[in-house]
Design a protein around this motif. Sequence first.
Motif, mmCIF file in Angstrom:
data_model
loop_
_atom_site.group_PDB
_atom_site.id
_atom_site.type_symbol
_atom_site.label_atom_id
_atom_site.label_comp_id
_atom_site.label_asym_id
_atom_site.label_seq_id
_atom_site.Cartn_x
_atom_site.Cartn_y
_atom_site.Cartn_z
ATOM 1 N N ALA A 25 0.806 -0.727 -0.026
ATOM 2 C CA ALA A 25 -0.199 0.250 0.040
ATOM 3 C C ALA A 25 0.971 0.590 0.542
ATOM 4 N N GLU A 26 -0.190 2.605 0.154
ATOM 5 C CA GLU A 26 0.983 3.465 -0.637
ATOM 6 C C GLU A 26 1.623 4.121 1.461
ATOM 7 N N LEU A 27 2.410 4.935 1.719
ATOM 8 C CA LEU A 27 2.757 5.196 3.121
ATOM 9 C C LEU A 27 1.791 6.353 3.527
ATOM 10 N N GLY A 28 1.073 7.070 2.067
ATOM 11 C CA GLY A 28 0.339 8.265 2.808
ATOM 12 C C GLY A 28 1.063 9.486 2.885
ATOM 13 N N ASP A 29 0.506 10.372 4.073
ATOM 14 C CA ASP A 29 0.973 11.290 4.241
ATOM 15 C C ASP A 29 2.025 11.320 5.686
ATOM 16 N N THR A 30 3.826 10.822 5.330
ATOM 17 C CA THR A 30 3.994 11.434 6.186
ATOM 18 C C THR A 30 4.693 12.355 6.822
ATOM 19 N N ALA A 52 4.979 0.248 16.945
ATOM 20 C CA ALA A 52 5.723 1.493 16.742
ATOM 21 C C ALA A 52 6.914 2.016 15.800
ATOM 22 N N GLY A 53 7.710 0.274 16.949
ATOM 23 C CA GLY A 53 8.470 -0.210 16.145
ATOM 24 C C GLY A 53 8.566 -0.417 14.476
ATOM 25 N N MET A 54 7.304 -1.629 14.202
ATOM 26 C CA MET A 54 6.637 -1.366 13.171
ATOM 27 C C MET A 54 6.770 -0.660 12.254
ATOM 28 N N LEU A 55 5.966 0.388 12.271
ATOM 29 C CA LEU A 55 5.350 1.526 11.644
ATOM 30 C C LEU A 55 7.098 2.339 11.480
ATOM 31 N N GLU A 56 7.616 2.805 11.723
ATOM 32 C CA GLU A 56 8.504 3.199 12.248
ATOM 33 C C GLU A 56 9.968 2.463 11.460
ATOM 34 N N ALA A 57 10.123 1.327 11.231
ATOM 35 C CA ALA A 57 10.563 1.328 10.676
ATOM 36 C C ALA A 57 9.839 0.765 8.750
ATOM 37 N N VAL A 62 6.170 8.156 15.218
ATOM 38 C CA VAL A 62 5.011 7.882 15.480
ATOM 39 C C VAL A 62 5.233 8.793 16.639
ATOM 40 N N GLU A 63 4.113 8.974 17.651
ATOM 41 C CA GLU A 63 3.987 9.437 19.069
ATOM 42 C C GLU A 63 2.679 8.873 20.034
ATOM 43 N N PHE A 64 3.526 9.079 21.064
ATOM 44 C CA PHE A 64 2.554 7.980 22.365
ATOM 45 C C PHE A 64 1.978 8.887 23.030
ATOM 46 N N VAL A 65 0.965 9.023 23.067
ATOM 47 C CA VAL A 65 -0.515 10.153 24.377
ATOM 48 C C VAL A 65 -0.776 9.236 24.999
ATOM 49 N N SER A 66 -0.896 9.594 25.698
ATOM 50 C CA SER A 66 -1.030 8.604 27.311
ATOM 51 C C SER A 66 -2.285 9.319 27.877
ATOM 52 N N ALA A 67 -3.437 7.858 27.344
ATOM 53 C CA ALA A 67 -5.019 8.279 27.191
ATOM 54 C C ALA A 67 -5.365 6.811 28.796
ATOM 55 N N GLY A 68 -6.443 6.853 29.026
ATOM 56 C CA GLY A 68 -7.468 6.166 30.330
ATOM 57 C C GLY A 68 -7.755 4.875 29.563
ATOM 58 N N MET A 69 -7.913 4.295 29.294
ATOM 59 C CA MET A 69 -8.536 2.579 28.995
ATOM 60 C C MET A 69 -10.057 3.368 28.288
ATOM 61 N N MET A 70 -10.522 3.368 29.366
ATOM 62 C CA MET A 70 -12.440 3.358 29.415
ATOM 63 C C MET A 70 -12.365 4.973 29.055
ATOM 64 N N THR A 265 -5.348 8.245 5.256
ATOM 65 C CA THR A 265 -4.228 8.811 5.288
ATOM 66 C C THR A 265 -3.084 7.992 6.033
ATOM 67 N N TRP A 266 -3.474 6.750 6.042
ATOM 68 C CA TRP A 266 -1.645 6.237 6.228
ATOM 69 C C TRP A 266 -2.203 4.617 5.981
ATOM 70 N N PRO A 267 -2.303 4.502 4.612
ATOM 71 C CA PRO A 267 -2.666 2.868 4.092
ATOM 72 C C PRO A 267 -1.863 2.047 4.349
ATOM 73 N N ALA A 268 -0.729 2.347 4.438
ATOM 74 C CA ALA A 268 0.115 1.327 4.397
ATOM 75 C C ALA A 268 0.064 0.921 6.331
ATOM 76 N N ALA A 269 -0.003 1.809 6.799
ATOM 77 C CA ALA A 269 0.047 1.801 8.534
ATOM 78 C C ALA A 269 -0.787 1.065 8.817
ATOM 79 N N TYR A 270 -2.278 1.355 8.253
ATOM 80 C CA TYR A 270 -3.592 0.916 8.558
ATOM 81 C C TYR A 270 -3.067 -0.636 8.223
#
Length: 321
Positions: A25-30, A52-57, A62-70, A265-270
């Motif tokens: 797939a296309e990478l999309g908007d990198t 994240a490691g797979m996406l960056e490879a 990639v950014e990490f966002v702290s978020a409550g599970m619920m 936005t990011w076909p290959a990432a999806y």
Amino acid sequence: MNFKGYALALSAASMTVAAGFASAAELGDTSQPIKLAVNEWTGQHVTTHIAAGMLEAAGYDVEFVSAGMMNQFQAIADGDIHATLEIWSSNVSDEYAKKIEEGTVVELGDLELNAREGIAYPAHVAEMCPGLPAWEALRDCAMQFATAETLPNGRLVDYPADWGTPGADRMAGLDLPFKAVPAGSEAALIVELRAATERKTPLLVTFWQPHWAMSAYDVKFVDLPPGEEACFTDPAWGPNPNAVNDCDFSPSRIFKAAWSGTEETWPAAYEILSNYTLAVEDQQPMMGAIDVDGGKVEEVVAAWMAENEAKWRPVVDAAIK
């Protein structure tokens, strides 16, 4: 926090793509980073950092966002977070179903961890409560678990409050004389298990696998009536004819979800996130390396990825080559 330095250090050797993966797939908007939710427990951190490691490879930031599970699903629906990688079916909020129905959040398939949740105890507790693991034994020995906070009932250490009240639900459903007290965090649950094991004191706790503590503290599950669907909707089902939830947890399914705009936005990432799976045999030792040995999640995950490229590289290659 960024995984790029670790991902770029990994070998880029070409590998045979596993059967069943979609074509490239296309990478999309990198130019935009992909934002991944980081929830409250160590296993989820491991799961998310591998993704994240797979996406960056593949070439993404990639950014990490702290978020409550619920409460993370509104942020995902709004596109402020783009994916969450470890949702447990037995403990997912109603908000998730609403967002799926309205189409602002989309499911990405199973993570395929072999998971279980339940009411549990360190193995030594069976000597204090004869009859365990049968759940009926708890009725006769509840006072063994009592504290000043819970008298005249026993004490159950439940999940943190923002994870829901599954332990309390089962105590009520089975009409067991226990008061559920929510733990402050996953770390607080571990403190309870460690203290009970070291001091040989009674403890009843809501817990799950995969988790390094299951083996470290020889944790056993209480045998509850099977968690069949009727248990949660029909009071007549199960040992308590006047209540629902008089049974075990439903068999847990662990899955992934994303913002509805992720694929465009990011076909290959999806594609990468959809095909990404993780075995409990891989996740659990990494959890121990972090929580027991004091390793940093970034370093533990990077080491695993460097040593196990055959387990993740085909997914990346299938999406971008």
